[in-house]
Design a protein around this motif. Structure first.
Motif, PDB file in Angstrom:
ATOM      1  N   PRO A   3       0.797  -1.231   0.000  1.00 17.61           N
ATOM      2  CA  PRO A   3       0.000   0.000   0.000  1.00 17.61           C
ATOM      3  C   PRO A   3       0.825   1.274   0.000  1.00 17.61           C
ATOM      4  O   PRO A   3       0.421   2.278  -0.587  1.00 17.61           O
ATOM      5  CB  PRO A   3      -0.832  -0.132   1.284  1.00 17.61           C
ATOM      6  N   GLU A   4       2.002   1.247   0.645  1.00 21.71           N
ATOM      7  CA  GLU A   4       2.785   2.485   0.736  1.00 21.71           C
ATOM      8  C   GLU A   4       3.259   2.960  -0.624  1.00 21.71           C
ATOM      9  O   GLU A   4       3.458   4.163  -0.854  1.00 21.71           O
ATOM     10  CB  GLU A   4       3.994   2.302   1.666  1.00 21.71           C
ATOM     11  N   ALA A   5       3.421   2.051  -1.577  1.00 23.43           N
ATOM     12  CA  ALA A   5       3.863   2.433  -2.913  1.00 23.43           C
ATOM     13  C   ALA A   5       2.724   2.392  -3.930  1.00 23.43           C
ATOM     14  O   ALA A   5       2.612   3.279  -4.780  1.00 23.43           O
ATOM     15  CB  ALA A   5       4.992   1.501  -3.374  1.00 23.43           C
ATOM     16  N   ALA A   6       1.875   1.367  -3.836  1.00 25.04           N
ATOM     17  CA  ALA A   6       0.868   1.164  -4.874  1.00 25.04           C
ATOM     18  C   ALA A   6      -0.224   2.235  -4.855  1.00 25.04           C
ATOM     19  O   ALA A   6      -0.509   2.863  -5.885  1.00 25.04           O
ATOM     20  CB  ALA A   6       0.249  -0.230  -4.735  1.00 25.04           C
ATOM     21  N   TYR A   7      -0.829   2.453  -3.698  1.00 23.64           N
ATOM     22  CA  TYR A   7      -2.013   3.314  -3.683  1.00 23.64           C
ATOM     23  C   TYR A   7      -1.708   4.804  -3.833  1.00 23.64           C
ATOM     24  O   TYR A   7      -2.441   5.516  -4.537  1.00 23.64           O
ATOM     25  CB  TYR A   7      -2.875   3.012  -2.462  1.00 23.64           C
ATOM     26  N   PRO A   8      -0.643   5.336  -3.257  1.00 20.12           N
ATOM     27  CA  PRO A   8      -0.315   6.727  -3.585  1.00 20.12           C
ATOM     28  C   PRO A   8      -0.036   6.923  -5.072  1.00 20.12           C
ATOM     29  O   PRO A   8      -0.384   7.960  -5.644  1.00 20.12           O
ATOM     30  CB  PRO A   8       0.936   6.995  -2.737  1.00 20.12           C
ATOM     31  N   SER A   9       0.574   5.919  -5.694  1.00 21.15           N
ATOM     32  CA  SER A   9       0.849   6.018  -7.130  1.00 21.15           C
ATOM     33  C   SER A   9      -0.443   5.973  -7.933  1.00 21.15           C
ATOM     34  O   SER A   9      -0.623   6.731  -8.907  1.00 21.15           O
ATOM     35  CB  SER A   9       1.784   4.890  -7.564  1.00 21.15           C
ATOM     36  N   ILE A  10      -1.347   5.109  -7.548  1.00 24.32           N
ATOM     37  CA  ILE A  10      -2.650   5.042  -8.208  1.00 24.32           C
ATOM     38  C   ILE A  10      -3.362   6.389  -8.112  1.00 24.32           C
ATOM     39  O   ILE A  10      -3.939   6.891  -9.083  1.00 24.32           O
ATOM     40  CB  ILE A  10      -3.497   3.917  -7.586  1.00 24.32           C
ATOM     41  N   ALA A  11      -3.299   6.985  -6.931  1.00 26.18           N
ATOM     42  CA  ALA A  11      -3.952   8.280  -6.736  1.00 26.18           C
ATOM     43  C   ALA A  11      -3.309   9.363  -7.597  1.00 26.18           C
ATOM     44  O   ALA A  11      -4.004  10.166  -8.241  1.00 26.18           O
ATOM     45  CB  ALA A  11      -3.903   8.669  -5.264  1.00 26.18           C
ATOM     46  N   ARG A  12      -1.983   9.398  -7.631  1.00 23.54           N
ATOM     47  CA  ARG A  12      -1.284  10.438  -8.403  1.00 23.54           C
ATOM     48  C   ARG A  12      -1.508  10.290  -9.900  1.00 23.54           C
ATOM     49  O   ARG A  12      -1.451  11.273 -10.643  1.00 23.54           O
ATOM     50  CB  ARG A  12       0.210  10.405  -8.079  1.00 23.54           C
ATOM     51  N   LEU A  13      -1.795   9.073 -10.342  1.00 21.66           N
ATOM     52  CA  LEU A  13      -2.076   8.845 -11.760  1.00 21.66           C
ATOM     53  C   LEU A  13      -3.548   9.033 -12.086  1.00 21.66           C
ATOM     54  O   LEU A  13      -3.977   8.791 -13.221  1.00 21.66           O
ATOM     55  CB  LEU A  13      -1.622   7.442 -12.160  1.00 21.66           C
ATOM     56  N   GLY A  14      -4.340   9.443 -11.090  1.00 20.40           N
ATOM     57  CA  GLY A  14      -5.758   9.728 -11.321  1.00 20.40           C
ATOM     58  C   GLY A  14      -6.616   8.504 -11.511  1.00 20.40           C
ATOM     59  O   GLY A  14      -7.648   8.560 -12.207  1.00 20.40           O
ATOM     60  N   LEU A  15      -6.231   7.387 -10.863  1.00 21.49           N
ATOM     61  CA  LEU A  15      -6.923   6.122 -11.086  1.00 21.49           C
ATOM     62  C   LEU A  15      -7.848   5.711  -9.937  1.00 21.49           C
ATOM     63  O   LEU A  15      -8.348   4.581  -9.961  1.00 21.49           O
ATOM     64  CB  LEU A  15      -5.902   5.011 -11.328  1.00 21.49           C
ATOM     65  N   MET A  16      -8.048   6.557  -8.954  1.00 18.99           N
ATOM     66  CA  MET A  16      -8.851   6.122  -7.812  1.00 18.99           C
ATOM     67  C   MET A  16     -10.268   5.712  -8.227  1.00 18.99           C
ATOM     68  O   MET A  16     -10.852   4.792  -7.658  1.00 18.99           O
ATOM     69  CB  MET A  16      -8.899   7.220  -6.756  1.00 18.99           C
ATOM     70  N   ARG A  17     -10.818   6.384  -9.252  1.00 18.16           N
ATOM     71  CA  ARG A  17     -12.152   6.006  -9.726  1.00 18.16           C
ATOM     72  C   ARG A  17     -12.142   4.634 -10.400  1.00 18.16           C
ATOM     73  O   ARG A  17     -13.187   4.001 -10.521  1.00 18.16           O
ATOM     74  CB  ARG A  17     -12.680   7.050 -10.709  1.00 18.16           C
ATOM     75  N   LYS A  18     -10.969   4.193 -10.847  1.00 22.84           N
ATOM     76  CA  LYS A  18     -10.857   2.865 -11.447  1.00 22.84           C
ATOM     77  C   LYS A  18     -10.735   1.769 -10.397  1.00 22.84           C
ATOM     78  O   LYS A  18     -10.961   0.594 -10.689  1.00 22.84           O
ATOM     79  CB  LYS A  18      -9.626   2.806 -12.363  1.00 22.84           C
TER      80      LYS A  18
END
Length: 539
Positions: free
Chosen positions: A189-204
C-alpha cells in the motif's frame, strides 16, 4: 403476508432443519414448516416450487472495488464472468495479458491511463515489469493491478509521471533492476495506492458512481449473496452518501457491511470515527466495524511468515501496519466490544495478533473479544487452539487451494504447509466459528464455489491438496451463512431460516447437502430473496 413454497428449504435451524414453506411479513420470517404450519388465508407463491431455498449467503470478505474494476481490462490467469454476464477468457501467458491490454487501449484511445487488473505473476515465474507494459503503450501510462490488489506494475511513462525514473525512492516497496532503475513493480500500500492516486486512477479502483455500486449488487445476486461486506473503506463522506442513497432504494437487493479501514491513524480517532459512523446504520447498511491489514499476500510474497523466508528463498514479507498500532486499536476496541477484523495471511502476522490479544485479555479479564482473523491461511493446530481459547473467529480464504494451491506447494510455503493451509477441519475441531470467503475481486464472489473448495480441496490441476482438511457440505454451508453472519455480529438476524430473522434466501437449482460434493460449484443460482423481495439473477 406472503408464503413461499419450495421443493426443499434447508433452514440451518437445528429444531427444524428442513421445510417446504416459509411465511414472510414486512421482510421478516413469521412461520417455517409445511403447508399446515402457514398462516390461514396467506397467499402462496409457487415461483420456487421446483427450487431449493437455503439461507441467503453471507460473503464475509469482499470489496466493492470490483464494481469499479470491471470498467477496466481484466487480465487474470483464469476465466471470469463480469456483472453483465460476459465471460472473459483466461490468459495463460504474460504476452497474452499484454495483447489484451493493447486491444483494450486501442479500443479506448481517449483514456489517459490504460488500466488492467487481475494479473498474478506467480503463475508465470516472474512479475510483469515496465518493459512488458511498454509494449502496451510508450505514450500513455499503463498500470496493471495484481490479483491481490496489494501490488501494481507500471510502464516507463507511468514511472516518469510519478518522478521515479530520475529519483527512485529508497524503499523495498519499489524494487530496482540491474540498471539501477525501478523494475516497474510497486509493492504494498505504501507504494501502490499513492501512485494510483497520483495517476488519477482512484475512480478505477474504488467505486464512486452508481454504475459501479450497482455492479457490485448485481454480482451478489448472481452468486446468491444477500449480505456482503466491503471489508475496508476510508468512510469518506462521498462514498457513504452513495451507500445511504442506494441501500434506501426499494430495488436494492443486498445488505452491505462496509468496515472502516485503518490507515495507521491514532487508535482513538479510528475507533471514534467507526463508532460515530456506525450509529447511522440501517437495515441494509451496517457500519461501525474496524479493519486492519496487518501483512500482505502469500502469493505476492508479502505476507509475514514465522519461518523468516519463503520456500523458494524469497525474503520475508511486509508489515502493512505496525504491531504497536494493532495493539493500540485492539486495546481500545476491547473496552467497548467493537468488532475488529484483521487481515493476517501469514502465520507470523496471526501469531502477533493472538499474542497481543492474550496480553490484553490477561491485563483486563472479562474483556469482550469481537475479533475475526481474516484469511489467516497459515494458522496451524497450535494457533487455532490459541484463537479458540480467546474466542477469536476465523474467516479462511479456502478459494486459495484451487487458485494458488500448486504455487504454494512449489514456491511459497512447501507441500506440507500448503496441505494444511486454510484448515477448515482443524478450525471446526477446535470449536472455532468458521467462515470461508472469496475476497472478491481477488477471486470471484461465489459461495457455492467456496463450499466446493472446502469440501474437495482440489487445485486447478485437479489434485487434492490436504484431504484431511476437507469438511462436509453441511459444515461448508454453515461457513457461508451462519458462520460469516456471526463474524459480523448479525447471527441473530441472518444466516439461518428461522422465525424472527430477516427473510433472506438463496434460491438454488439443487440441494447442496444432497448433491455429490464434486458438483457443488455446478449448482445454478436462480437469484435471491432479500427481505422477502425476490431478485432473479437473470431477467
Amino acid at each position: 403476508m406472503q408464503v413461499y413454497r419450495a421443493q426443499l428449504i434447508r433452514t440451518l435451524d437445528a429444531a427444524r432443519p428442513t421445510a417446504t414453506h416459509v411465511a414472510v411479513h414486512d421482510g421478516v420470517i413469521v412461520a417455517v414448516g409445511d403447508a399446515g404450519d402457514m398462516p390461514a388465508d396467506a397467499p402462496v407463491d409457487d415461483t420456487f416450487a421446483e427450487h431449493v431455498l437455503v439461507p441467503g449467503f453471507v460473503e464475509g470478505h469482499a470489496h466493492s472495488q470490483v464494481g469499479a474494476l470491471w470498467n477496466s481490462c481484466y487480465c487474470g490467469r483464469f476465466s471470469r464472468v463480469g456483472p453483465d454476464g460476459t465471460e472473459w477468457d483466461d490468459l495463460p501467458t504474460i504476452d497474452e495479458s499484454m495483447a489484451r491490454m493493447r486491444a483494450w487501449a486501442d479500443a479506448n484511445p481517449d483514456v489517459d491511463v490504460v488500466f488492467g487488473w487481475g494479473f498474478d505473476p506467480i503463475y508465470f515465474g516472474r512479475s510483469c515489469v515496465r518493459a512488458d507494459l511498454d509494449t502496451v503503450s510508450t505514450t500513455r501510462p499503463v498500470v496493471l493491478a495484481h490479483a491481490s490488489l496489494h501490488i501494481v506494475s507500471v510502464n516507463t511513462v507511468a514511472l516518469e509521471r510519478l518522478g521515479m525514473i530520475d529519483s527512485p525512492p529508497a524503499t523495498d516497496a519499489v524494487p530496482l533492476g540491474d540498471d539501477g532503475l525501478p523494475t516497474g513493480e510497486l509493492r504494498g500500500p505504501e507504494a501502490a495506492y499513492p501512485s494510483i492516486a497520483r495517476l488519477g486512477l482512484m475512480r478505477k479502483v474504488f467505486p464512486t458512481d452508481d454504475e459501479a455500486f450497482i455492479a457490485v449488487a448485481r454480482l451478489a445476486v448472481l452468486a446468491g449473496v444477500t449480505t456482503l461486506t466491503d471489508l475496508g473503506i476510508p468512510y469518506e463522506a462521498k462514498q457513504l452518501d452513495r451507500y445511504y442513497d442506494l441501500t434506501s432504494r426499494p430495488d436494492w437487493p443486498v445488505r452491505l457491511v462496509p468496515m472502516y479501514l485503518s490507515d495507521g491513524r491514532a487508535a482513538t480517532e479510528l475507533v471514534a470515527t467507526a463508532a460515530s459512523v456506525g450509529a447511522t446504520s440501517t437495515d441494509l447498511l451496517r457500519l461501525g466495524g474496524v479493519k486492519i491489514v496487518v501483512d500482505g499476500s502469500i502469493q505476492g510474497f508479502t505476507a509475514r511468515l514465522r519461518a523468516g523466508r519463503y520456500h523458494n528463498g524469497k525474503p520475508n514479507g511486509l508489515w502493512y501496519q505496525t504491531p504497536e498500532h494493532v495493539r493500540d486499536v485492539l486495546a481500545l476496541a476491547l473496552t467497548e466490544g467493537r468488532h475488529v477484523h484483521l487481515h493476517t495471511n501469514g502465520d507470523q502476522a496471526s501469531e502477533m495478533v493472538l499474542s497481543t490479544l492474550e496480553e490484553l485479555v490477561a491485563a483486563h479479564p472479562g474483556s469482550r473479544v469481537n475479533v475475526t482473523l481474516q484469511h489467516a491461511q497459515l494458522l496451524d493446530d497450535g494457533l487455532m487452539a490459541r484463537a479458540a481459547a480467546l474466542g477469536v473467529k476465523v474467516n479462511l480464504f479456502v478459494n486459495h487451494i484451487f487458485y494458488w494451491g500448486e504455487a504454494h506447494a512449489a514456491m511459497t510455503v512447501g507441500e506440507e504447509r500448503a496441505a494444511q493451509m486454510n484448515g477448515c477441519a482443524t478450525a471446526l475441531r477446535h470449536g472455532l466459528t468458521l467462515a470461508i470467503h472469496s475476497d472478491e475481486p481477488v477471486t470471484p464472489v461465489n459461495p457455492l464455489f467456496s463450499m466446493w473448495c472446502a469440501t474437495n480441496r482440489c487445485t486447478h490441476t485437479g489434485r487434492v491438496l490436504g484431504a484431511e482438511e476437507c469438511i462436509s457440505a453441511a459444515d461448508a454451508l454453515r461457513a457461508v451463512t451462519i458462520g460469516p453472519a456471526t463474524t459480523l455480529g448479525l447471527e441473530h438476524e441472518v444466516g439461518s431460516i428461522e422465525v424472527g430473522k430477516r427473510a433472506d434466501f438463496a434460491v438454488l437449482s439443487a440441494a447442496p447437502l444432497t448433491v455429490d460434493p464434486a458438483e457443488l460449484r455446478s449448482i445454478e443460482v436462480w437469484g435471491t430473496v432479500s427481505g422477502g423481495r425476490p431478485f432473479p439473477a437473470h431477467g
